[in-house]
Design a protein around this motif. Structure first.
Motif, PDB file in Angstrom:
ATOM      1  N   ALA A 104       0.832  -1.211   0.000  1.00 11.58           N
ATOM      2  CA  ALA A 104       0.000   0.000   0.000  1.00 11.58           C
ATOM      3  C   ALA A 104       0.864   1.258   0.000  1.00 11.58           C
ATOM      4  O   ALA A 104       0.550   2.236  -0.686  1.00 11.58           O
ATOM      5  CB  ALA A 104      -0.942   0.006   1.205  1.00 11.58           C
ATOM      6  N   ALA A 105       1.955   1.245   0.744  1.00 10.54           N
ATOM      7  CA  ALA A 105       2.845   2.412   0.791  1.00 10.54           C
ATOM      8  C   ALA A 105       3.490   2.644  -0.574  1.00 10.54           C
ATOM      9  O   ALA A 105       3.528   3.782  -1.067  1.00 10.54           O
ATOM     10  CB  ALA A 105       3.915   2.223   1.867  1.00 10.54           C
ATOM     11  N   ASN A 106       3.989   1.589  -1.200  1.00 18.68           N
ATOM     12  CA  ASN A 106       4.601   1.727  -2.524  1.00 18.68           C
ATOM     13  C   ASN A 106       3.581   2.180  -3.561  1.00 18.68           C
ATOM     14  O   ASN A 106       3.878   3.021  -4.416  1.00 18.68           O
ATOM     15  CB  ASN A 106       5.249   0.411  -2.962  1.00 18.68           C
ATOM     16  CG  ASN A 106       6.525   0.113  -2.210  1.00 18.68           C
ATOM     17  OD1 ASN A 106       7.127   0.990  -1.598  1.00 18.68           O
ATOM     18  ND2 ASN A 106       6.930  -1.137  -2.235  1.00 18.68           N
ATOM     19  N   TYR A 107       2.375   1.628  -3.493  1.00 16.93           N
ATOM     20  CA  TYR A 107       1.329   2.009  -4.437  1.00 16.93           C
ATOM     21  C   TYR A 107       0.998   3.493  -4.279  1.00 16.93           C
ATOM     22  O   TYR A 107       0.893   4.229  -5.261  1.00 16.93           O
ATOM     23  CB  TYR A 107       0.079   1.156  -4.203  1.00 16.93           C
ATOM     24  CG  TYR A 107      -0.967   1.350  -5.261  1.00 16.93           C
ATOM     25  CD1 TYR A 107      -0.963   0.573  -6.408  1.00 16.93           C
ATOM     26  CD2 TYR A 107      -1.956   2.315  -5.122  1.00 16.93           C
ATOM     27  CE1 TYR A 107      -1.916   0.751  -7.401  1.00 16.93           C
ATOM     28  CE2 TYR A 107      -2.911   2.502  -6.103  1.00 16.93           C
ATOM     29  CZ  TYR A 107      -2.890   1.714  -7.242  1.00 16.93           C
ATOM     30  OH  TYR A 107      -3.837   1.910  -8.220  1.00 16.93           O
ATOM     31  N   SER A 108       0.854   3.940  -3.041  1.00 18.38           N
ATOM     32  CA  SER A 108       0.534   5.351  -2.781  1.00 18.38           C
ATOM     33  C   SER A 108       1.653   6.268  -3.246  1.00 18.38           C
ATOM     34  O   SER A 108       1.396   7.319  -3.836  1.00 18.38           O
ATOM     35  CB  SER A 108       0.270   5.554  -1.291  1.00 18.38           C
ATOM     36  OG  SER A 108      -0.854   4.796  -0.893  1.00 18.38           O
ATOM     37  N   ALA A 109       2.889   5.868  -2.986  1.00 17.93           N
ATOM     38  CA  ALA A 109       4.031   6.681  -3.418  1.00 17.93           C
ATOM     39  C   ALA A 109       4.098   6.785  -4.940  1.00 17.93           C
ATOM     40  O   ALA A 109       4.539   7.795  -5.480  1.00 17.93           O
ATOM     41  CB  ALA A 109       5.333   6.084  -2.876  1.00 17.93           C
ATOM     42  N   THR A 110       3.624   5.764  -5.628  1.00 13.99           N
ATOM     43  CA  THR A 110       3.647   5.749  -7.085  1.00 13.99           C
ATOM     44  C   THR A 110       2.476   6.516  -7.702  1.00 13.99           C
ATOM     45  O   THR A 110       2.631   7.139  -8.759  1.00 13.99           O
ATOM     46  CB  THR A 110       3.623   4.286  -7.591  1.00 13.99           C
ATOM     47  OG1 THR A 110       4.759   3.599  -7.053  1.00 13.99           O
ATOM     48  CG2 THR A 110       3.661   4.208  -9.102  1.00 13.99           C
ATOM     49  N   GLY A 153      -1.530  -2.043   4.488  1.00 13.86           N
ATOM     50  CA  GLY A 153      -2.115  -0.709   4.539  1.00 13.86           C
ATOM     51  C   GLY A 153      -0.991   0.301   4.674  1.00 13.86           C
ATOM     52  O   GLY A 153       0.187  -0.062   4.698  1.00 13.86           O
ATOM     53  N   THR A 154      -1.355   1.556   4.770  1.00 13.57           N
ATOM     54  CA  THR A 154      -0.340   2.594   4.940  1.00 13.57           C
ATOM     55  C   THR A 154      -0.947   3.817   5.605  1.00 13.57           C
ATOM     56  O   THR A 154      -2.136   4.064   5.504  1.00 13.57           O
ATOM     57  CB  THR A 154       0.301   2.991   3.581  1.00 13.57           C
ATOM     58  OG1 THR A 154       1.432   3.824   3.820  1.00 13.57           O
ATOM     59  CG2 THR A 154      -0.675   3.712   2.676  1.00 13.57           C
ATOM     60  N   THR A 155      -0.125   4.533   6.309  1.00 13.56           N
ATOM     61  CA  THR A 155      -0.457   5.895   6.693  1.00 13.56           C
ATOM     62  C   THR A 155       0.297   6.786   5.712  1.00 13.56           C
ATOM     63  O   THR A 155       1.188   6.327   5.002  1.00 13.56           O
ATOM     64  CB  THR A 155      -0.027   6.229   8.134  1.00 13.56           C
ATOM     65  OG1 THR A 155       1.398   6.218   8.212  1.00 13.56           O
ATOM     66  CG2 THR A 155      -0.594   5.227   9.128  1.00 13.56           C
ATOM     67  N   GLY A 156      -0.063   8.045   5.678  1.00 11.48           N
ATOM     68  CA  GLY A 156       0.640   8.925   4.756  1.00 11.48           C
ATOM     69  C   GLY A 156       0.425  10.381   5.072  1.00 11.48           C
ATOM     70  O   GLY A 156      -0.604  10.757   5.640  1.00 11.48           O
ATOM     71  N   VAL A 157       1.415  11.166   4.735  1.00  8.09           N
ATOM     72  CA  VAL A 157       1.299  12.622   4.833  1.00  8.09           C
ATOM     73  C   VAL A 157       1.858  13.213   3.559  1.00  8.09           C
ATOM     74  O   VAL A 157       2.774  12.664   2.943  1.00  8.09           O
ATOM     75  CB  VAL A 157       2.065  13.213   6.050  1.00  8.09           C
ATOM     76  CG1 VAL A 157       1.468  12.745   7.353  1.00  8.09           C
ATOM     77  CG2 VAL A 157       3.537  12.881   5.999  1.00  8.09           C
ATOM     78  N   SER A 158       1.257  14.319   3.138  1.00 10.95           N
ATOM     79  CA  SER A 158       1.793  15.005   1.975  1.00 10.95           C
ATOM     80  C   SER A 158       1.732  16.505   2.204  1.00 10.95           C
ATOM     81  O   SER A 158       0.884  17.005   2.941  1.00 10.95           O
ATOM     82  CB  SER A 158       1.024  14.631   0.709  1.00 10.95           C
ATOM     83  OG  SER A 158      -0.302  15.091   0.786  1.00 10.95           O
ATOM     84  N   ALA A 159       2.661  17.164   1.582  1.00 10.42           N
ATOM     85  CA  ALA A 159       2.717  18.620   1.630  1.00 10.42           C
ATOM     86  C   ALA A 159       2.779  19.113   0.191  1.00 10.42           C
ATOM     87  O   ALA A 159       3.580  18.625  -0.607  1.00 10.42           O
ATOM     88  CB  ALA A 159       3.955  19.084   2.396  1.00 10.42           C
ATOM     89  N   LEU A 160       1.915  20.048  -0.117  1.00  7.75           N
ATOM     90  CA  LEU A 160       1.890  20.658  -1.431  1.00  7.75           C
ATOM     91  C   LEU A 160       2.090  22.154  -1.235  1.00  7.75           C
ATOM     92  O   LEU A 160       1.294  22.808  -0.562  1.00  7.75           O
ATOM     93  CB  LEU A 160       0.562  20.388  -2.142  1.00  7.75           C
ATOM     94  CG  LEU A 160       0.369  21.023  -3.508  1.00  7.75           C
ATOM     95  CD1 LEU A 160       1.387  20.477  -4.510  1.00  7.75           C
ATOM     96  CD2 LEU A 160      -1.053  20.788  -4.003  1.00  7.75           C
ATOM     97  N   ILE A 161       3.180  22.657  -1.776  1.00  9.99           N
ATOM     98  CA  ILE A 161       3.458  24.093  -1.684  1.00  9.99           C
ATOM     99  C   ILE A 161       3.067  24.701  -3.017  1.00  9.99           C
ATOM    100  O   ILE A 161       3.534  24.268  -4.074  1.00  9.99           O
ATOM    101  CB  ILE A 161       4.948  24.357  -1.385  1.00  9.99           C
ATOM    102  CG1 ILE A 161       5.343  23.680  -0.066  1.00  9.99           C
ATOM    103  CG2 ILE A 161       5.215  25.862  -1.336  1.00  9.99           C
ATOM    104  CD1 ILE A 161       6.831  23.680   0.201  1.00  9.99           C
ATOM    105  N   LEU A 209      -3.359  10.846   6.307  1.00 14.04           N
ATOM    106  CA  LEU A 209      -4.243   9.746   6.614  1.00 14.04           C
ATOM    107  C   LEU A 209      -3.527   8.872   7.626  1.00 14.04           C
ATOM    108  O   LEU A 209      -2.363   8.519   7.442  1.00 14.04           O
ATOM    109  CB  LEU A 209      -4.549   8.947   5.345  1.00 14.04           C
ATOM    110  CG  LEU A 209      -5.505   7.782   5.489  1.00 14.04           C
ATOM    111  CD1 LEU A 209      -6.889   8.284   5.911  1.00 14.04           C
ATOM    112  CD2 LEU A 209      -5.615   7.026   4.183  1.00 14.04           C
ATOM    113  N   GLY A 210      -4.207   8.571   8.714  1.00 16.36           N
ATOM    114  CA  GLY A 210      -3.607   7.749   9.752  1.00 16.36           C
ATOM    115  C   GLY A 210      -2.838   8.588  10.746  1.00 16.36           C
ATOM    116  O   GLY A 210      -3.074   9.789  10.879  1.00 16.36           O
TER     117      GLY A 210
END
Length: 111
Positions: free
Chosen positions: A19-25, A68-76, A86-87
């Motif tokens: 899930a982490a690899n899929y999300s990163a992709t 599964g995965t947790t995730g954070v993203s930052a968009l500037i 998420l998570g």
């Protein structure tokens, strides 16, 4: 357009890395292609997290994946920072040597 943008993300796999690899992709692609990316970057992030989750769930069902995965993203965008998560992963901003709270992580004890 002439607006500078930068995207950063971190994913923490649970029960494996699928899930982490899929999300990163896929997450950044979904953000970049979202129709609201120019007018409403926050909405583009939110919808893209949901779309990526739906896409992975479909793949996981087909391939019997259990991670599964947790995730954070930052968009500037220009001089504005948009955060999505998420998570229980967290984002920390340090400004002039002091931590600035940007979010309340999702925890099991929170409603």
């Amino acid at each position: 357009d002439d607006v500078d943008r930068a995207y950063f993300a971190v994913f923490d796999g649970h029960g494996g890395v699928d899930a982490a690899n899929y999300s990163a992709t896929h997450l950044h692609v979904n953000v970049g292609l979202h129709e609201e990316i120019v007018k409403n970057p926050a909405e583009a992030l939110k919808c893209s997290f949901q779309k990526t989750d739906e896409m992975f769930l479909s793949k996981a069902k087909r391939e019997k994946l259990r991670s599964g995965t947790t995730g954070v993203s930052a968009l500037i965008v220009g001089n504005k920072l948009h955060i999505a998560w998420l998570g229980d992963s967290q984002v920390m901003l340090v400004q002039q040597g002091k931590a600035v709270t940007l979010m309340e992580p999702h925890k099991p004890e929170r409603e």
